[in-house]
Scaffold this motif. Structure first.
Motif, PDB file in Angstrom:
ATOM      1  N   SER A  71       9.435   4.647  -3.868  1.00 31.83           N
ATOM      2  CA  SER A  71      10.685   3.940  -3.587  1.00 31.83           C
ATOM      3  C   SER A  71      11.223   3.203  -4.807  1.00 31.83           C
ATOM      4  N   GLY A  72      10.501   3.275  -5.927  1.00 29.62           N
ATOM      5  CA  GLY A  72      10.965   2.657  -7.161  1.00 29.62           C
ATOM      6  C   GLY A  72      10.407   1.280  -7.443  1.00 29.62           C
ATOM      7  N   ARG A  73       9.581   0.746  -6.556  1.00 34.42           N
ATOM      8  CA  ARG A  73       8.977  -0.577  -6.791  1.00 34.42           C
ATOM      9  C   ARG A  73       7.882  -0.476  -7.835  1.00 34.42           C
ATOM     10  N   MET A  74       7.839  -1.436  -8.744  1.00 35.76           N
ATOM     11  CA  MET A  74       6.782  -1.496  -9.751  1.00 35.76           C
ATOM     12  C   MET A  74       5.685  -2.414  -9.223  1.00 35.76           C
ATOM     13  N   LEU A  75       4.492  -1.894  -9.140  1.00 37.69           N
ATOM     14  CA  LEU A  75       3.340  -2.631  -8.647  1.00 37.69           C
ATOM     15  C   LEU A  75       2.308  -2.710  -9.759  1.00 37.69           C
ATOM     16  N   SER A  76       1.538  -3.786  -9.780  1.00 35.46           N
ATOM     17  CA  SER A  76       0.483  -3.890 -10.778  1.00 35.46           C
ATOM     18  C   SER A  76      -0.773  -4.446 -10.138  1.00 35.46           C
ATOM     19  N   GLY A  77      -1.876  -4.240 -10.857  1.00 31.64           N
ATOM     20  CA  GLY A  77      -3.150  -4.794 -10.413  1.00 31.64           C
ATOM     21  C   GLY A  77      -3.638  -4.215  -9.104  1.00 31.64           C
ATOM     22  N   ASP A  78      -4.110  -5.090  -8.219  1.00 30.26           N
ATOM     23  CA  ASP A  78      -4.669  -4.645  -6.944  1.00 30.26           C
ATOM     24  C   ASP A  78      -3.634  -3.925  -6.092  1.00 30.26           C
ATOM     25  N   ARG A  79      -2.374  -4.316  -6.195  1.00 31.98           N
ATOM     26  CA  ARG A  79      -1.316  -3.646  -5.413  1.00 31.98           C
ATOM     27  C   ARG A  79      -1.078  -2.227  -5.930  1.00 31.98           C
ATOM     28  N   ALA A  80      -1.235  -2.036  -7.239  1.00 31.85           N
ATOM     29  CA  ALA A  80      -1.121  -0.687  -7.806  1.00 31.85           C
ATOM     30  C   ALA A  80      -2.269   0.187  -7.305  1.00 31.85           C
ATOM     31  N   PHE A  81      -3.473  -0.356  -7.295  1.00 33.05           N
ATOM     32  CA  PHE A  81      -4.609   0.398  -6.772  1.00 33.05           C
ATOM     33  C   PHE A  81      -4.404   0.729  -5.298  1.00 33.05           C
ATOM     34  N   ALA A  82      -3.919  -0.229  -4.517  1.00 35.19           N
ATOM     35  CA  ALA A  82      -3.684   0.027  -3.092  1.00 35.19           C
ATOM     36  C   ALA A  82      -2.675   1.156  -2.903  1.00 35.19           C
ATOM     37  N   ALA A  83      -1.633   1.183  -3.722  1.00 32.54           N
ATOM     38  CA  ALA A  83      -0.638   2.258  -3.621  1.00 32.54           C
ATOM     39  C   ALA A  83      -1.272   3.606  -3.945  1.00 32.54           C
ATOM     40  N   LEU A  84      -2.119   3.646  -4.968  1.00 34.57           N
ATOM     41  CA  LEU A  84      -2.808   4.900  -5.307  1.00 34.57           C
ATOM     42  C   LEU A  84      -3.741   5.335  -4.181  1.00 34.57           C
ATOM     43  N   TRP A  85      -4.533   4.410  -3.698  1.00 42.87           N
ATOM     44  CA  TRP A  85      -5.485   4.757  -2.647  1.00 42.87           C
ATOM     45  C   TRP A  85      -4.789   5.196  -1.369  1.00 42.87           C
ATOM     46  N   ALA A  86      -3.621   4.641  -1.080  1.00 43.45           N
ATOM     47  CA  ALA A  86      -2.877   5.041   0.120  1.00 43.45           C
ATOM     48  C   ALA A  86      -2.484   6.518   0.061  1.00 43.45           C
ATOM     49  N   ALA A  87      -2.382   7.067  -1.137  1.00 42.74           N
ATOM     50  CA  ALA A  87      -1.986   8.467  -1.310  1.00 42.74           C
ATOM     51  C   ALA A  87      -3.166   9.383  -1.634  1.00 42.74           C
ATOM     52  N   THR A  88      -4.381   8.846  -1.635  1.00 40.54           N
ATOM     53  CA  THR A  88      -5.553   9.612  -2.065  1.00 40.54           C
ATOM     54  C   THR A  88      -6.389  10.064  -0.873  1.00 40.54           C
ATOM     55  N   GLY A  90      -9.348  10.797   1.330  1.00 39.77           N
ATOM     56  CA  GLY A  90     -10.689  10.221   1.329  1.00 39.77           C
ATOM     57  C   GLY A  90     -10.746   8.757   0.938  1.00 39.77           C
ATOM     58  N   GLN A  91      -9.645   8.213   0.414  1.00 40.67           N
ATOM     59  CA  GLN A  91      -9.628   6.806   0.013  1.00 40.67           C
ATOM     60  C   GLN A  91      -8.534   6.013   0.719  1.00 40.67           C
ATOM     61  N   ARG A  92      -7.810   6.638   1.610  1.00 35.86           N
ATOM     62  CA  ARG A  92      -6.677   5.959   2.266  1.00 35.86           C
ATOM     63  C   ARG A  92      -7.097   4.684   2.989  1.00 35.86           C
ATOM     64  N   TRP A  93      -8.302   4.645   3.492  1.00 34.38           N
ATOM     65  CA  TRP A  93      -8.787   3.472   4.217  1.00 34.38           C
ATOM     66  C   TRP A  93      -8.884   2.243   3.311  1.00 34.38           C
ATOM     67  N   LEU A  94      -9.008   2.455   1.983  1.00 40.95           N
ATOM     68  CA  LEU A  94      -9.112   1.332   1.056  1.00 40.95           C
ATOM     69  C   LEU A  94      -7.796   0.560   0.917  1.00 40.95           C
ATOM     70  N   ALA A  95      -6.683   1.254   1.042  1.00 37.94           N
ATOM     71  CA  ALA A  95      -5.381   0.610   0.827  1.00 37.94           C
ATOM     72  C   ALA A  95      -5.144  -0.567   1.772  1.00 37.94           C
ATOM     73  N   PRO A  96      -5.240  -0.385   3.105  1.00 38.89           N
ATOM     74  CA  PRO A  96      -5.004  -1.545   3.981  1.00 38.89           C
ATOM     75  C   PRO A  96      -6.042  -2.649   3.804  1.00 38.89           C
ATOM     76  N   LEU A  97      -7.261  -2.263   3.446  1.00 36.65           N
ATOM     77  CA  LEU A  97      -8.295  -3.264   3.210  1.00 36.65           C
ATOM     78  C   LEU A  97      -7.916  -4.150   2.026  1.00 36.65           C
ATOM     79  N   VAL A  98      -7.535  -3.537   0.913  1.00 36.43           N
ATOM     80  CA  VAL A  98      -7.158  -4.301  -0.285  1.00 36.43           C
ATOM     81  C   VAL A  98      -5.897  -5.112  -0.022  1.00 36.43           C
ATOM     82  N   ARG A  99      -4.933  -4.518   0.665  1.00 37.78           N
ATOM     83  CA  ARG A  99      -3.680  -5.248   0.965  1.00 37.78           C
ATOM     84  C   ARG A  99      -3.940  -6.462   1.845  1.00 37.78           C
TER      85      ARG A  99
END
Length: 126
Positions: A71-88, A90-99
């Motif tokens: 959507s064009g939002r720039m994320l960094s740090g833990d939020r960047a990792f959460a965005a990556l994991w949400a699209a990965t 086998g790792q999607r479960w990590l995104a809501p946990l980190v968020r």
């Protein structure tokens, strides 16, 4: 009347620092897990001009992982990792946990990123 089409989304873009051996290894592993996902990987060490294009200090780009989401939002740090994991797969479960634990994950990521950044500078990795 026909419903309007949703706006076209751009592929997510990951901005990482290959000069950091730890970061580079992590990104290589993540890229392998995300094979087949629509994502662009940009190395800020190889492309330092990205800092000016993004309006982000080059030191921040070296220190922290950054992701521009679809959507064009720039994320960094833990939020960047959460965005990556949400699209990965086998790792999607990590995104809501980190968020949900941003209150802890955010400061912890910043601390670890700062220590890793200082270690890399002392070792002359850039």
């Amino acid at each position: 009347m026909q419903a309007p089409e949703p706006p076209a989304s751009e592929p997510a873009v990951v901005y990482y620092n290959s000069a950091c051996p730890v970061c580079d290894a992590g990104v290589r592993g993540q890229r392998e897990r995300m094979r087949g996902c629509v994502i662009e990987w940009r190395d800020v060490h190889a492309e330092p001009e990205l800092a000016a294009q993004l309006g982000i200090d080059i030191e921040q780009l070296h220190e922290r992982l950054h992701v521009r989401d679809a959507s064009g939002r720039m994320l960094s740090g833990d939020r960047a990792f959460a965005a990556l994991w949400a699209a990965t797969p086998g790792q999607r479960w990590l995104a809501p946990l980190v968020r949900s634990m941003h209150w802890l994950a955010g400061p912890l990521y910043k601390l670890l990123a700062r220590l890793l950044y200082r270690w890399n500078r002392r070792r002359g990795h850039w």
